[in-house]
Design a protein around this motif. Structure first.
Motif, PDB file in Angstrom:
ATOM      1  N   LYS A   1      11.842  22.300 -16.688  1.00  0.00           N
ATOM      2  CA  LYS A   1      10.910  21.129 -16.157  1.00  0.00           C
ATOM      3  C   LYS A   1       9.373  21.624 -16.013  1.00  0.00           C
ATOM      4  O   LYS A   1       8.295  21.106 -15.914  1.00  0.00           O
ATOM      5  CB  LYS A   1      11.233  20.474 -14.815  1.00  0.00           C
ATOM      6  CG  LYS A   1      11.263  21.412 -13.581  1.00  0.00           C
ATOM      7  CD  LYS A   1      11.591  20.329 -12.444  1.00  0.00           C
ATOM      8  CE  LYS A   1      11.763  21.155 -11.254  1.00  0.00           C
ATOM      9  NZ  LYS A   1      11.875  20.321  -9.887  1.00  0.00           N
ATOM     10  N   THR A   2       9.411  23.172 -15.911  1.00  0.00           N
ATOM     11  CA  THR A   2       7.956  23.644 -15.734  1.00  0.00           C
ATOM     12  C   THR A   2       7.660  24.721 -17.019  1.00  0.00           C
ATOM     13  O   THR A   2       6.775  25.679 -16.958  1.00  0.00           O
ATOM     14  CB  THR A   2       7.771  24.761 -14.464  1.00  0.00           C
ATOM     15  OG1 THR A   2       8.752  25.495 -14.384  1.00  0.00           O
ATOM     16  CG2 THR A   2       7.751  23.828 -13.344  1.00  0.00           C
ATOM     17  N   GLY A   3       8.274  24.352 -18.022  1.00  0.00           N
ATOM     18  CA  GLY A   3       8.256  25.227 -19.389  1.00  0.00           C
ATOM     19  C   GLY A   3       6.976  25.281 -19.846  1.00  0.00           C
ATOM     20  O   GLY A   3       6.047  24.536 -19.996  1.00  0.00           O
ATOM     21  N   PHE A   4       6.809  26.247 -20.795  1.00  0.00           N
ATOM     22  CA  PHE A   4       5.557  26.538 -21.579  1.00  0.00           C
ATOM     23  C   PHE A   4       5.165  25.742 -22.530  1.00  0.00           C
ATOM     24  O   PHE A   4       3.963  24.948 -22.698  1.00  0.00           O
ATOM     25  CB  PHE A   4       5.758  28.100 -22.147  1.00  0.00           C
ATOM     26  CG  PHE A   4       4.590  28.343 -22.767  1.00  0.00           C
ATOM     27  CD1 PHE A   4       3.645  29.455 -22.361  1.00  0.00           C
ATOM     28  CD2 PHE A   4       4.327  27.951 -24.119  1.00  0.00           C
ATOM     29  CE1 PHE A   4       2.404  30.019 -22.829  1.00  0.00           C
ATOM     30  CE2 PHE A   4       3.348  28.527 -24.893  1.00  0.00           C
ATOM     31  CZ  PHE A   4       2.528  29.429 -24.277  1.00  0.00           C
ATOM     32  N   ILE A   5       6.179  25.258 -23.316  1.00  0.00           N
ATOM     33  CA  ILE A   5       5.970  24.311 -24.417  1.00  0.00           C
ATOM     34  C   ILE A   5       5.122  23.124 -23.864  1.00  0.00           C
ATOM     35  O   ILE A   5       4.234  22.641 -24.788  1.00  0.00           O
ATOM     36  CB  ILE A   5       7.314  23.823 -25.105  1.00  0.00           C
ATOM     37  CG1 ILE A   5       8.004  25.206 -25.389  1.00  0.00           C
ATOM     38  CG2 ILE A   5       6.799  23.200 -26.511  1.00  0.00           C
ATOM     39  CD1 ILE A   5       7.411  26.102 -26.187  1.00  0.00           C
ATOM     40  N   ARG A   6       5.724  22.114 -22.999  1.00  0.00           N
ATOM     41  CA  ARG A   6       5.090  21.136 -22.500  1.00  0.00           C
ATOM     42  C   ARG A   6       3.773  21.500 -21.704  1.00  0.00           C
ATOM     43  O   ARG A   6       2.586  20.863 -21.993  1.00  0.00           O
ATOM     44  CB  ARG A   6       5.964  20.149 -21.634  1.00  0.00           C
ATOM     45  CG  ARG A   6       5.294  18.991 -21.424  1.00  0.00           C
ATOM     46  CD  ARG A   6       5.930  18.227 -20.348  1.00  0.00           C
ATOM     47  NE  ARG A   6       5.744  18.632 -18.700  1.00  0.00           N
ATOM     48  CZ  ARG A   6       6.525  19.069 -18.060  1.00  0.00           C
ATOM     49  NH1 ARG A   6       7.896  19.459 -18.514  1.00  0.00           N
ATOM     50  NH2 ARG A   6       6.311  19.501 -16.941  1.00  0.00           N
ATOM     51  N   LYS A   7       4.090  22.369 -20.797  1.00  0.00           N
ATOM     52  CA  LYS A   7       2.610  22.503 -19.980  1.00  0.00           C
ATOM     53  C   LYS A   7       1.417  23.166 -20.553  1.00  0.00           C
ATOM     54  O   LYS A   7       0.473  22.580 -20.548  1.00  0.00           O
ATOM     55  CB  LYS A   7       3.269  23.588 -18.689  1.00  0.00           C
ATOM     56  CG  LYS A   7       3.854  22.761 -17.633  1.00  0.00           C
ATOM     57  CD  LYS A   7       3.387  23.222 -16.583  1.00  0.00           C
ATOM     58  CE  LYS A   7       3.718  22.260 -15.275  1.00  0.00           C
ATOM     59  NZ  LYS A   7       3.080  21.026 -15.221  1.00  0.00           N
ATOM     60  N   LYS A   8       1.933  24.249 -21.372  1.00  0.00           N
ATOM     61  CA  LYS A   8       0.548  24.683 -22.371  1.00  0.00           C
ATOM     62  C   LYS A   8       0.145  24.547 -23.436  1.00  0.00           C
ATOM     63  O   LYS A   8      -0.809  24.518 -24.017  1.00  0.00           O
ATOM     64  CB  LYS A   8       1.011  26.449 -22.068  1.00  0.00           C
ATOM     65  CG  LYS A   8       1.195  27.067 -20.970  1.00  0.00           C
ATOM     66  CD  LYS A   8      -0.115  27.099 -20.236  1.00  0.00           C
ATOM     67  CE  LYS A   8       0.288  28.134 -18.771  1.00  0.00           C
ATOM     68  NZ  LYS A   8      -0.569  27.648 -17.867  1.00  0.00           N
ATOM     69  N   TYR A   9       1.213  23.774 -24.193  1.00  0.00           N
ATOM     70  CA  TYR A   9       0.843  23.332 -25.550  1.00  0.00           C
ATOM     71  C   TYR A   9       0.826  22.081 -25.627  1.00  0.00           C
ATOM     72  O   TYR A   9      -0.193  21.512 -26.180  1.00  0.00           O
ATOM     73  CB  TYR A   9       2.089  23.731 -26.480  1.00  0.00           C
ATOM     74  CG  TYR A   9       1.636  23.655 -27.900  1.00  0.00           C
ATOM     75  CD1 TYR A   9       0.661  24.280 -28.499  1.00  0.00           C
ATOM     76  CD2 TYR A   9       2.358  22.797 -28.859  1.00  0.00           C
ATOM     77  CE1 TYR A   9       0.110  24.130 -29.962  1.00  0.00           C
ATOM     78  CE2 TYR A   9       1.840  22.611 -29.926  1.00  0.00           C
ATOM     79  CZ  TYR A   9       1.038  23.198 -30.805  1.00  0.00           C
ATOM     80  OH  TYR A   9       0.678  22.907 -32.127  1.00  0.00           O
ATOM     81  N   LEU A  10       1.522  21.109 -25.141  1.00  0.00           N
ATOM     82  CA  LEU A  10       1.597  19.824 -25.451  1.00  0.00           C
ATOM     83  C   LEU A  10       0.866  18.758 -24.466  1.00  0.00           C
ATOM     84  O   LEU A  10       0.373  17.980 -24.774  1.00  0.00           O
ATOM     85  CB  LEU A  10       3.249  19.094 -25.363  1.00  0.00           C
ATOM     86  CG  LEU A  10       3.883  19.663 -26.684  1.00  0.00           C
ATOM     87  CD1 LEU A  10       5.418  19.110 -26.382  1.00  0.00           C
ATOM     88  CD2 LEU A  10       3.268  19.283 -27.974  1.00  0.00           C
ATOM     89  N   GLU A  11       0.704  19.430 -23.088  1.00  0.00           N
ATOM     90  CA  GLU A  11      -0.092  18.545 -22.093  1.00  0.00           C
ATOM     91  C   GLU A  11      -1.439  18.442 -22.584  1.00  0.00           C
ATOM     92  O   GLU A  11      -2.026  17.478 -22.643  1.00  0.00           O
ATOM     93  CB  GLU A  11       0.168  19.349 -20.830  1.00  0.00           C
ATOM     94  CG  GLU A  11       1.649  18.675 -20.183  1.00  0.00           C
ATOM     95  CD  GLU A  11       1.632  19.196 -18.600  1.00  0.00           C
ATOM     96  OE1 GLU A  11       0.511  19.555 -18.088  1.00  0.00           O
ATOM     97  OE2 GLU A  11       2.685  18.862 -18.096  1.00  0.00           O
ATOM     98  N   PRO A  12      -2.004  19.719 -22.945  1.00  0.00           N
ATOM     99  CA  PRO A  12      -3.501  19.470 -23.545  1.00  0.00           C
ATOM    100  C   PRO A  12      -3.509  18.577 -24.614  1.00  0.00           C
ATOM    101  O   PRO A  12      -4.743  18.156 -24.904  1.00  0.00           O
ATOM    102  CB  PRO A  12      -3.778  20.851 -23.942  1.00  0.00           C
ATOM    103  CG  PRO A  12      -2.900  21.666 -23.017  1.00  0.00           C
ATOM    104  CD  PRO A  12      -1.606  21.086 -23.138  1.00  0.00           C
ATOM    105  N   ARG A  13      -2.545  18.180 -25.299  1.00  0.00           N
ATOM    106  CA  ARG A  13      -2.506  17.102 -26.576  1.00  0.00           C
ATOM    107  C   ARG A  13      -2.176  15.994 -25.907  1.00  0.00           C
ATOM    108  O   ARG A  13      -1.691  15.291 -26.988  1.00  0.00           O
ATOM    109  CB  ARG A  13      -1.710  17.832 -27.559  1.00  0.00           C
ATOM    110  CG  ARG A  13      -2.106  19.266 -28.342  1.00  0.00           C
ATOM    111  CD  ARG A  13      -1.582  19.953 -29.006  1.00  0.00           C
ATOM    112  NE  ARG A  13      -2.040  21.144 -29.669  1.00  0.00           N
ATOM    113  CZ  ARG A  13      -2.395  22.222 -29.251  1.00  0.00           C
ATOM    114  NH1 ARG A  13      -1.995  22.251 -27.643  1.00  0.00           N
ATOM    115  NH2 ARG A  13      -3.043  23.194 -29.620  1.00  0.00           N
TER     116      ARG A  13
END
Ligand code: FAD
Length: 453
Positions: free
Chosen positions: A177-189
């Motif tokens: 739930k706090t993973g890198f892929i969503r937080k750092k890559y997909l959230e900014p998108r």
């Protein structure tokens, strides 16, 4: 690309995270002969048992990757009955409602729930990663991602600090739930976790795990129940009942029950942290004992004794006590380009329905065959495939949420008057045997999920 001059290798699917979701996805990709690599930050499986309840669909999915005997031999056992009881009167009171998950009346032919040790389950799942098609790289933290027209590039740091890169056709973020892929890559998108409109309950709870040692007449000669002929095993059953209890106490909603195999003697107790209380403080032994020990102290009159009888505190070892906050949330999109989110990375549940792990399993199993199609043909419309997958999954997610809400609402009713009226209504309702039986089916009342689109 994210950083030049690093050692690069190639695969078809890269999975970030080898929790239950990533491991199950890998096991299914292995069965479908899809080449993949799993990057996992940790060196070893985390020993903290978080999830303890796996529903029958989860059992079915585990069986699908060849794990069934192992489940009941090493991982856990039937969770029995979910008992909804009033608070403040001990754990052995009659429930005002119960869901009987000890039967095989659901749609899969399995018992309704397995109470399990998550680390043991993950160990068996990882053993199903077929080295011919899949490779688990532990101590490998994803630190950067980039994409071009046909590939996704993932930079990861090994335990030694060395940076490496892997190129794949698709990247699956199963990194929690706090993973890198969503937080750092997909959230900014633009991909974000949204709160459920249907279940607005948000709270902090403390979850603690205890390991229990059996007291014996030799270790505790003064324990009063020996004189009445009780055996150590009977004492254990009295204080730590077999079935799972939802303590519907308006002043302190709680849940508790055994998990893992009987011989493991593991016990979970979760309770709500009330407004104004500090979660960390409430997780300390001083505070947890105040809340839990009243449930482990039986009135003497129950045994025709003058003194109350408490379970010996020195037979309890706390192996986890931590606050955690929960809510029901799901991402607005589960994929973007060649990057897909799965499991807790895409959605999170409150724990009342035991739907976290199973939901990740369902994501993984229904994504695996779509990934197979996508990697097999460069002309496949992968965006449509993944959009179809998310649409399918969201229907089931609604259902998981509904059963979670049902359990949660019983447990969390804050009004004593409403709880009183509800309990009497249920008592009358259950006078009709067929209605009682229908209630006892719990979440299985509606049958298996039907997919409309
Ligand atoms: C107290 C508590 C009780 C719970 N009870 C239940 C229950 O009874 N039933 C239930 O079904 N669920 C329960 N859950 C939820 C359940 O634990 C999760 O739903 C489940 O673990 C999600 O699995 P996952 O694989 O999607 O994510 P995770 O288990 O979080 O796994 C993610 C993995 O990704 C790795 N990772 C993270 N970042 C990176 C990175 N940058 N690079 C490489 N790897 C990375 C992590 O190390 C981890 O191994 C509970 C959770 C808690 C906290």
């Amino acid at each position: 690309m994210s950083s030049p001059n690093v050692e690069t290798d190639t695969t078809d699917v890269i999975i970030c995270g080898c929790g239950p979701t990533g491991a199950l996805l890998s096991a299914n990709l292995s069965r479908l002969k899809v080449n993949h690599v799993i990057l996992e930050r940790e060196a070893e499986i985390t020993t903290d048992p978080r999830g303890i309840a796996l529903d029958e669909d989860g059992i079915r999915i585990m069986q699908g990757v060849g794990l069934y005997e192992e489940l009941f031999r090493d991982v856990g056992k039937s969770m029995g009955v979910f008992r909804f009881i009033e608070g403040g009167r001990g754990l052995n009171v009659a429930p005002f409602l119960q869901f009987d998950y000890s039967t095989i009346e659901g749609g899969t032919g399995h018992v309704g729930f397995l109470c399990h040790k998550q680390p043991a389950m993950e160990r068996h799942l990882q053993a199903k990663i077929d080295q011919t098609y899949g490779q688990l790289r532990s101590s490998s933290s994803v630190v950067a991602i980039s994409e071009d027209k046909g590939n996704v590039y993932v930079d990861y740091e090994e335990g030694s600090g060395k940076l490496r890169r892997i190129r794949g056709k698709y990247l699956v973020g199963a990194d929690g739930k706090t993973g890198f892929i969503r937080k750092k890559y997909l959230e900014p998108r633009g991909i974000i976790m949204e709160k459920s409109a249907k279940f607005r309950y948000e709270a902090v709870w403390v979850a603690l795990n205890w390991h229990i040692t059996l007291p014996t007449p030799e270790s505790h000669p003064d324990f009063p129940l020996w004189r009445l002929g009780y055996t150590p095993e009977e004492v254990y059953d009295l204080y730590f009942p077999r079935d799972f209890n939802f303590i519907c106490d308006p002043t302190r909603p709680s849940v508790c029950g055994r998990f893992g195999r009987t011989v493991d003697r593991l016990w979970r107790f979760e309770f709500v942290v009330k407004p104004g209380e500090d979660g960390q403080k409430m997780a300390t032994p001083e505070e947890t004992q105040k809340i839990i020990f009243p449930y482990l102290t039986h009135p003497g009159r129950r045994y025709v004794l003058t003194e109350n009888v408490a379970f010996p505190a020195d037979c309890i070892k706390c192996i986890r006590s931590r606050p955690f906050s929960f809510s029901a949330r799901s991402c607005n999109n589960w994929s973007l380009g060649r990057v897909i989110l799965c499991g807790d990375a895409a959605h999170v549940f409150p724990p009342f329905g035991g739907q976290g792990i199973t939901s990740g399993f369902r994501d993984a199993i229904s994504l695996s065959w779509r990934l197979k199609i996508a990697v097999r043909s460069d002309s496949a419309d992968y965006q449509a495939l993944f959009a179809g997958w998310a649409a399918e999954r969201k229907q089931q997610l609604e259902r998981s949420l509904a059963s979670t809400i049902e359990n949660g609402n019983f447990c969390n009713e804050p009004s004593r008057i409403k709880a009183f009226i509800r309990n009497w209504y249920l008592w009358v309702y259950q006078l009709i045997p067929s209605w009682k039986h229908s209630l006892e089916l719990g979440g299985r009342r509606e049958g298996m999920t039907r997919y409309d689109y």
